[in-house]
Design a protein around this motif. Sequence first.
Motif, short mmCIF file in Angstrom:
data_model
loop_
_atom_site.label_atom_id
_atom_site.label_comp_id
_atom_site.label_asym_id
_atom_site.label_seq_id
_atom_site.Cartn_x
_atom_site.Cartn_y
_atom_site.Cartn_z
N VAL A 5 -39.71 -31.33 62.58
CA VAL A 5 -38.31 -31.26 63.76
C VAL A 5 -37.53 -31.95 62.83
O VAL A 5 -37.41 -32.69 62.20
CB VAL A 5 -38.49 -32.78 64.24
N GLU A 6 -36.61 -31.46 62.59
CA GLU A 6 -35.45 -31.28 61.55
C GLU A 6 -33.98 -31.98 62.35
O GLU A 6 -34.10 -31.83 63.23
CB GLU A 6 -34.15 -30.10 61.43
N SER A 7 -33.41 -32.65 61.46
CA SER A 7 -32.01 -33.58 62.09
C SER A 7 -31.00 -33.93 60.77
O SER A 7 -31.54 -33.69 59.87
CB SER A 7 -32.95 -34.95 62.90
N GLY A 8 -29.97 -34.26 61.10
CA GLY A 8 -29.11 -34.66 59.84
C GLY A 8 -27.80 -33.68 60.33
O GLY A 8 -27.20 -33.38 59.22
N GLY A 9 -28.48 -32.27 60.28
CA GLY A 9 -26.73 -30.88 60.28
C GLY A 9 -25.93 -31.43 61.56
O GLY A 9 -25.34 -32.95 61.83
N GLY A 10 -24.47 -31.14 61.09
CA GLY A 10 -22.85 -31.65 61.56
C GLY A 10 -22.16 -30.40 60.68
O GLY A 10 -22.50 -29.88 60.64
N LEU A 11 -21.03 -30.68 61.13
CA LEU A 11 -20.05 -30.89 61.07
C LEU A 11 -19.41 -31.85 59.03
O LEU A 11 -18.84 -33.02 59.61
CB LEU A 11 -18.46 -30.38 61.84
N VAL A 12 -19.04 -31.06 58.39
CA VAL A 12 -18.25 -31.20 57.28
C VAL A 12 -17.45 -30.61 56.23
O VAL A 12 -17.40 -29.57 56.52
CB VAL A 12 -20.01 -31.88 56.17
N VAL A 105 -40.47 -16.28 53.60
CA VAL A 105 -40.55 -16.77 54.40
C VAL A 105 -41.68 -16.67 55.00
O VAL A 105 -42.68 -17.58 55.69
CB VAL A 105 -39.65 -16.53 55.55
N TYR A 106 -43.26 -15.53 54.83
CA TYR A 106 -43.99 -15.03 54.53
C TYR A 106 -45.00 -16.52 54.14
O TYR A 106 -45.91 -16.12 54.71
CB TYR A 106 -44.49 -13.37 54.24
N GLU A 107 -44.83 -16.37 53.81
CA GLU A 107 -45.17 -17.61 53.20
C GLU A 107 -45.88 -19.10 53.51
O GLU A 107 -46.35 -19.75 52.80
CB GLU A 107 -45.51 -17.92 51.54
N TYR A 108 -45.06 -19.49 54.92
CA TYR A 108 -44.80 -20.24 55.23
C TYR A 108 -45.54 -20.48 57.20
O TYR A 108 -44.84 -19.25 57.18
CB TYR A 108 -43.80 -21.14 55.45
N ASP A 109 -46.01 -21.56 57.51
CA ASP A 109 -47.42 -21.35 58.16
C ASP A 109 -46.78 -21.45 59.70
O ASP A 109 -46.38 -21.05 60.62
CB ASP A 109 -48.29 -21.54 57.99
N TYR A 110 -45.77 -22.64 59.35
CA TYR A 110 -45.08 -23.33 60.46
C TYR A 110 -43.61 -23.45 60.52
O TYR A 110 -43.35 -24.21 59.27
CB TYR A 110 -45.51 -24.83 60.54
N TRP A 111 -42.71 -23.84 61.30
CA TRP A 111 -41.29 -23.82 61.68
C TRP A 111 -40.70 -24.57 62.32
O TRP A 111 -41.40 -25.06 62.95
CB TRP A 111 -40.26 -22.76 62.04
N GLY A 112 -39.69 -25.19 62.08
CA GLY A 112 -38.97 -25.78 62.98
C GLY A 112 -38.08 -25.53 63.82
O GLY A 112 -37.80 -24.19 63.24
N GLN A 113 -37.32 -25.98 64.77
CA GLN A 113 -36.41 -25.08 65.39
C GLN A 113 -34.90 -25.65 64.79
O GLN A 113 -34.52 -24.42 65.84
CB GLN A 113 -36.31 -26.16 66.47
N GLY A 114 -34.55 -25.92 63.69
CA GLY A 114 -33.26 -25.07 63.27
C GLY A 114 -32.21 -26.34 63.51
O GLY A 114 -32.25 -27.41 64.54
N THR A 115 -31.59 -26.82 62.19
CA THR A 115 -30.17 -27.78 62.26
C THR A 115 -28.97 -26.89 62.20
O THR A 115 -29.24 -26.08 60.80
CB THR A 115 -30.36 -29.16 61.20
N GLN A 116 -28.19 -27.08 62.85
CA GLN A 116 -26.84 -26.44 62.44
C GLN A 116 -25.77 -27.12 61.32
O GLN A 116 -25.53 -28.45 61.48
CB GLN A 116 -26.17 -25.88 63.51
N VAL A 117 -25.49 -26.58 60.49
CA VAL A 117 -24.74 -26.98 59.43
C VAL A 117 -23.42 -26.15 58.80
O VAL A 117 -23.08 -25.19 58.94
CB VAL A 117 -24.98 -27.12 57.63
N THR A 118 -22.25 -27.18 59.36
CA THR A 118 -21.56 -26.35 58.93
C THR A 118 -19.73 -26.75 58.08
O THR A 118 -19.81 -27.55 58.58
CB THR A 118 -20.58 -26.31 61.23
#
Length: 121
Positions: A5-12, A105-118
């Motif tokens: 679970v990613e967090s910390g994204g936002g507008l900067v 990307v093919y070397e990674y088995d698990y992924w988070g849902q992503g966080t937007q950075v603008t």
Amino acid sequence: QVQLVESGGGLVQAGGSLRLSCAASVRAFSIYSMGWFRQAPGKEREFVAAIGRSDSSTDYADSVKGRFTISRDNAKRTVYLQMNSLKSEDTAVYYCAAGRMQRSVYEYDYWGQGTQVTVSS
């Protein structure tokens, strides 16, 4: 199964900083190398940074080298991405991933849902 679970994204503003976090659900977090990737609209997902199991080795894409820093805290089962001197071209959805310390990307088995950075210019 590993949940991320990613967090910390936002507008900067350009030149600013953000710190992304990625918390893992798995107790055996330390057996995985961790990576950060990003995907801008209409583009393929690209490698940003990776860190080995024990925080002793890191790798960065040329486009972020010297501006971004990846780190991990195995006790907290969390990986971080400190992003400084942000540019408009850093705007993307950022994903963390667990797997092998590679740039594909093919070397990674698990992924988070992503966080937007603008990043606004």
